[in-house]
Write a protein that holds these residues in place. Sequence first.
Motif, PDB file in Angstrom:
ATOM      1  N   UNK A   1      38.679  33.360 -17.268  1.00 39.45           N
ATOM      2  CA  UNK A   1      37.968  33.803 -16.466  1.00 39.45           C
ATOM      3  C   UNK A   1      37.469  32.621 -15.403  1.00 39.45           C
ATOM      4  N   UNK A   2      37.001  31.543 -16.112  1.00 41.28           N
ATOM      5  CA  UNK A   2      36.758  30.325 -15.144  1.00 41.28           C
ATOM      6  C   UNK A   2      37.643  29.964 -14.280  1.00 41.28           C
ATOM      7  N   UNK A   3      39.154  29.894 -14.721  1.00 39.23           N
ATOM      8  CA  UNK A   3      40.029  29.558 -13.826  1.00 39.23           C
ATOM      9  C   UNK A   3      39.978  30.677 -12.828  1.00 39.23           C
ATOM     10  N   UNK A   4      39.990  31.930 -13.109  1.00 37.68           N
ATOM     11  CA  UNK A   4      40.193  33.080 -11.965  1.00 37.68           C
ATOM     12  C   UNK A   4      39.185  32.725 -11.075  1.00 37.68           C
ATOM     13  N   UNK A   5      37.857  32.390 -11.360  1.00 35.77           N
ATOM     14  CA  UNK A   5      36.747  32.221 -10.550  1.00 35.77           C
ATOM     15  C   UNK A   5      36.806  31.136  -9.563  1.00 35.77           C
ATOM     16  N   UNK A   6      37.405  29.979 -10.476  1.00 30.52           N
ATOM     17  CA  UNK A   6      37.735  28.636  -9.700  1.00 30.52           C
ATOM     18  C   UNK A   6      38.721  29.001  -8.608  1.00 30.52           C
ATOM     19  N   UNK A   7      39.633  29.907  -8.856  1.00 32.63           N
ATOM     20  CA  UNK A   7      40.729  30.122  -7.800  1.00 32.63           C
ATOM     21  C   UNK A   7      40.214  30.956  -6.727  1.00 32.63           C
ATOM     22  N   UNK A   8      39.339  31.938  -7.244  1.00 32.96           N
ATOM     23  CA  UNK A   8      38.857  32.662  -5.981  1.00 32.96           C
ATOM     24  C   UNK A   8      37.722  31.882  -5.352  1.00 32.96           C
TER      25      UNK A   8
END
Length: 168
Positions: free
Chosen positions: A83-90
């Motif tokens: 989830x953190x990686x997704x948020x960072x990518x977004x």
Amino acid sequence: MTMPFLSIDWTLVVQLINTGILFLLLSKFLFKPVKAMIDSREAEVSKMYEDASAAKEQADRLQAEYAASISGAKEEANQIVKDAQKRAQMRSDEILTDAQTKASAMMTKAEEEIAREKKKAVNEIKDEISDLAVMIATKVVGKDLNTQDHEQLIQEFIDGAGDLSWKE
């Protein structure tokens, strides 16, 4: 006639009676308490084995729960990382999009400014050229041109000058 094989010796009978009484006394006062003590100890040992077995089962159950809990915690940690990686990518995509939008706006604004400055420079050059053309025409012709002649000369000069390309 006497039978020598069956002779009863009273000492033997008394010894048998004494042995029987001793057996009864030992049975009542020694064998029963010893048997009770052995049964009690056997019960204690059985209870210890049952308690140990129950403790082992509980330990096995707790170990299984612990393993399941650790597995769940690992899965939860992996999910949090994803989830953190997704948020960072977004967020990264948002920042890039915003930067691209701002860069595009700045390029458009710069191009507009360049076009305005170019137009302004061309107009200033046209004004200077028209002033020079009037001065030259006045000196060549030796007379003042009227407004209509002046406009016609300027237009002819500009049309001729418009074909030239500026070198930067």
